[in-house]
Write a protein that holds these residues in place. Structure first.
Motif, PDB file in Angstrom:
ATOM      1  N   LEU A  54       0.775  -1.165   0.114  1.00 17.76           N
ATOM      2  CA  LEU A  54      -0.032  -0.021  -0.110  1.00 17.76           C
ATOM      3  C   LEU A  54       0.874   1.221   0.004  1.00 17.76           C
ATOM      4  O   LEU A  54       0.528   2.133  -0.751  1.00 17.76           O
ATOM      5  CB  LEU A  54      -0.980   0.104   1.223  1.00 17.76           C
ATOM      6  CG  LEU A  54      -1.949   0.954   1.430  1.00 17.76           C
ATOM      7  CD1 LEU A  54      -2.886   1.260   0.245  1.00 17.76           C
ATOM      8  CD2 LEU A  54      -2.484   1.075   2.675  1.00 17.76           C
ATOM      9  N   CYS A  55       1.891   1.453   0.756  1.00 16.94           N
ATOM     10  CA  CYS A  55       2.771   2.430   0.838  1.00 16.94           C
ATOM     11  C   CYS A  55       3.443   2.440  -0.447  1.00 16.94           C
ATOM     12  O   CYS A  55       3.712   3.747  -1.199  1.00 16.94           O
ATOM     13  CB  CYS A  55       3.810   2.184   1.897  1.00 16.94           C
ATOM     14  SG  CYS A  55       3.054   2.264   3.486  1.00 16.94           S
ATOM     15  N   LEU A  56       3.899   1.520  -1.180  1.00 16.82           N
ATOM     16  CA  LEU A  56       4.365   1.435  -2.444  1.00 16.82           C
ATOM     17  C   LEU A  56       3.554   2.304  -3.512  1.00 16.82           C
ATOM     18  O   LEU A  56       3.710   3.076  -4.470  1.00 16.82           O
ATOM     19  CB  LEU A  56       4.887   0.359  -2.960  1.00 16.82           C
ATOM     20  CG  LEU A  56       6.346  -0.208  -2.346  1.00 16.82           C
ATOM     21  CD1 LEU A  56       6.358  -1.706  -2.696  1.00 16.82           C
ATOM     22  CD2 LEU A  56       7.317   0.555  -2.315  1.00 16.82           C
ATOM     23  N   LYS A  60       4.195   5.701  -5.741  1.00 21.69           N
ATOM     24  CA  LYS A  60       4.032   5.849  -6.872  1.00 21.69           C
ATOM     25  C   LYS A  60       2.877   6.776  -7.328  1.00 21.69           C
ATOM     26  O   LYS A  60       3.287   7.401  -8.394  1.00 21.69           O
ATOM     27  CB  LYS A  60       3.719   4.595  -7.588  1.00 21.69           C
ATOM     28  CG  LYS A  60       4.972   3.527  -7.383  1.00 21.69           C
ATOM     29  CD  LYS A  60       4.539   2.160  -7.848  1.00 21.69           C
ATOM     30  CE  LYS A  60       5.501   1.017  -8.031  1.00 21.69           C
ATOM     31  NZ  LYS A  60       5.424  -0.099  -8.361  1.00 21.69           N
ATOM     32  N   LEU A  61       1.665   6.945  -6.906  1.00 26.53           N
ATOM     33  CA  LEU A  61       0.875   8.005  -7.017  1.00 26.53           C
ATOM     34  C   LEU A  61       1.208   9.488  -6.786  1.00 26.53           C
ATOM     35  O   LEU A  61       1.012  10.364  -7.778  1.00 26.53           O
ATOM     36  CB  LEU A  61      -0.515   7.702  -6.533  1.00 26.53           C
ATOM     37  CG  LEU A  61      -1.072   6.328  -7.046  1.00 26.53           C
ATOM     38  CD1 LEU A  61      -2.495   5.829  -6.379  1.00 26.53           C
ATOM     39  CD2 LEU A  61      -1.424   6.338  -8.440  1.00 26.53           C
ATOM     40  N   LEU A  62       1.704   9.573  -5.641  1.00 25.82           N
ATOM     41  CA  LEU A  62       1.814  10.926  -5.034  1.00 25.82           C
ATOM     42  C   LEU A  62       3.085  11.587  -5.757  1.00 25.82           C
ATOM     43  O   LEU A  62       3.285  12.788  -5.576  1.00 25.82           O
ATOM     44  CB  LEU A  62       1.926  11.060  -3.586  1.00 25.82           C
ATOM     45  CG  LEU A  62       0.552  10.460  -2.815  1.00 25.82           C
ATOM     46  CD1 LEU A  62       0.770  10.600  -1.377  1.00 25.82           C
ATOM     47  CD2 LEU A  62      -0.409  11.562  -3.435  1.00 25.82           C
ATOM     48  N   LEU A  63       4.101  10.802  -5.969  1.00 26.55           N
ATOM     49  CA  LEU A  63       5.512  11.278  -6.175  1.00 26.55           C
ATOM     50  C   LEU A  63       5.245  11.998  -7.627  1.00 26.55           C
ATOM     51  O   LEU A  63       6.008  13.148  -7.507  1.00 26.55           O
ATOM     52  CB  LEU A  63       6.432  10.009  -6.484  1.00 26.55           C
ATOM     53  CG  LEU A  63       7.850  10.481  -6.888  1.00 26.55           C
ATOM     54  CD1 LEU A  63       8.448  11.477  -5.776  1.00 26.55           C
ATOM     55  CD2 LEU A  63       8.873   9.325  -6.918  1.00 26.55           C
ATOM     56  N   VAL A  67       5.996  16.155  -7.568  1.00 26.72           N
ATOM     57  CA  VAL A  67       7.080  16.755  -8.535  1.00 26.72           C
ATOM     58  C   VAL A  67       6.559  17.700  -9.440  1.00 26.72           C
ATOM     59  O   VAL A  67       7.177  18.799  -9.618  1.00 26.72           O
ATOM     60  CB  VAL A  67       7.854  15.690  -9.401  1.00 26.72           C
ATOM     61  CG1 VAL A  67       8.711  16.266 -10.494  1.00 26.72           C
ATOM     62  CG2 VAL A  67       8.510  14.773  -8.377  1.00 26.72           C
ATOM     63  N   ALA A  68       5.286  17.500  -9.889  1.00 26.27           N
ATOM     64  CA  ALA A  68       4.864  18.424 -10.803  1.00 26.27           C
ATOM     65  C   ALA A  68       4.273  19.723 -10.025  1.00 26.27           C
ATOM     66  O   ALA A  68       4.631  21.007 -10.686  1.00 26.27           O
ATOM     67  CB  ALA A  68       3.581  17.927 -11.425  1.00 26.27           C
TER      68      ALA A  68
END
Length: 378
Positions: A54-56, A60-63, A67-68
């Motif tokens: 779940l953390c991964l 992956k979704l928030l990174l 950045v944007a």
């Protein structure tokens, strides 16, 4: 333009330098392996595999989103700083403080600044154009209103012209009718003129013939008058007596004989007639003689004229006039009348209206009084 206090200005400069330093590459300390002392402490491992997965997934979704957002914040911050510096006129300071930026970033900043200035100029030009268009729109609106008013006036004038045209057309028809009638009258007048021309030509011919006949009559009349005068002279000579009397038709007065004619001649012919009868036109020397002669009426030639010189009155024997008391009122005319012919000779007759003398043209026709001494008939 927004103004900042000195404290706010200093804080902005520090933040700007920090931001530029973070964006610029660090050439003095290139990246390398991190020592264990500098490494962050290891995180505790999750207890379960489900929690790890779940953390991964969340990472992956928030990174990418983080950045944007970070990149967007950086770009907005840079644009804001550029805008503020351009407004405060301290952009050269930014260039001096950003010497650590890469050449490519500096060119991008210059390009952005140039575009921004161009956009400001275009915005100002667009504003000016908008103002010009607004003024032109107002002017065109006024012209449109004036043209609409003029169009309404033109329509009114057009209606008036149509009415006037109708009136003029009716008048033209009436004038045409009158013109046709005038042409007919003109033709009639032309025919009458031709007829009168023919009659005039014939009349002139008859007049010339009559004039020729009249000349013949006048010539015959002159001859007859001369013959009559000659016959009268012969009769007077035959009827002379020797007892101080006068010839027949002559009247005696104080030693003189006077003949009062019944025919009418001019002064010259009267003078010649008296001479042919043995006398001359009467010469009046006394008041008694004037009274005697005027008792027979007026309109008789006497022997006084200015034939030798204008205004020089002399008798038949060339003696000058010495006693002017027998002149009528306003006489003699040629001495006072400015309209009188300065060349025409004047002769004297006994007045028609009173017992005085009047001057008339010597060419006039009057009766005559001839005078002769009674002794001349002996």
């Amino acid at each position: 333009m927004k103004q900042h206090t000195p404290k706010q200005q200093k804080g902005l400069e520090v933040w700007e330098v920090t931001l530029v330093s973070e964006l610029a590459p660090n050439h003095d300390n290139p990246p390398g392996p991190v020592s264990e002392a500098d490494a962050p402490p290891a995180q505790a491992k999750p207890k379960g595999r489900a929690s790890k997965r779940l953390c991964l997934k969340l990472i992956k979704l928030l990174l990418p989103l983080c950045v944007a957002l970070l990149l967007a914040a950086l770009v907005l911050g840079v644009l804001y700083l550029l805008h503020e510096k351009c407004e405060m006129g301290i952009l050269p300071g930014v260039r001096n403080n950003s010497s650590g930026l890469s050449r490519g970033s500096q060119m991008e900043l210059d390009d952005i600044q140039e575009r921004f200035r161009t956009m400001l100029k275009e915005l100002a030009a667009t504003k000016n154009n908008l103002e010009d268009l607004t003024s032109e729109h107002i002017s065109l609106s006024g012209e449109k209103t004036a043209m609409l008013s003029r169009l309404a006036q033109i329509r009114t004038d057009w209606e008036d012209l149509k009415r006037e045209y109708t009136i003029i057309s009716d008048e033209k028809k009436d004038i045409q009718v009158e013109f046709d009638e005038a042409e007919k009258e003109l033709e009639d007048l032309k025919r009458k003129h031709e007829t009168l021309s023919e009659e005039t030509t014939e009349f002139k011919h008859n007049l010339n013939q009559t004039q020729a006949n009249w000349d013949d009559v006048k010539t015959l009349h002159t001859v007859l008058l001369r013959e009559k005068s000659h016959i009268q002279t012969e009769l007077h000579l035959i009827q002379v007596t020797k007892n101080n009397s006068c010839a027949n038709d002559w009247e005696y007065f104080r030693g003189r004989c006077y003949f009062f004619s019944h025919d009418w001649l001019n002064w010259t012919m009267s003078r010649d007639s008296c001479v042919s009868m043995g006398g001359h036109l009467a010469i009046i020397e006394a008041e008694e003689e004037q009274v005697f002669l005027t008792n027979s009426g007026g309109g008789y030639w006497i022997g006084l004229s200015d034939s030798s010189q204008k205004g020089d009155w002399r008798w038949m024997d060339n003696s000058p006039l010495r006693d002017p008391k027998f002149w009528g009122d306003g006489q003699p005319e040629d001495d006072k009348d400015p309209d009188d012919d300065p060349i025409e000779e004047k002769c004297v007759i006994l007045s028609w209206t009173d017992k005085h003398w009047d001057t008339v043209s010597c060419a006039g026709l009057y009766k005559r009084i001839c005078e002769s001494k009674a002794a001349d008939w002996l």
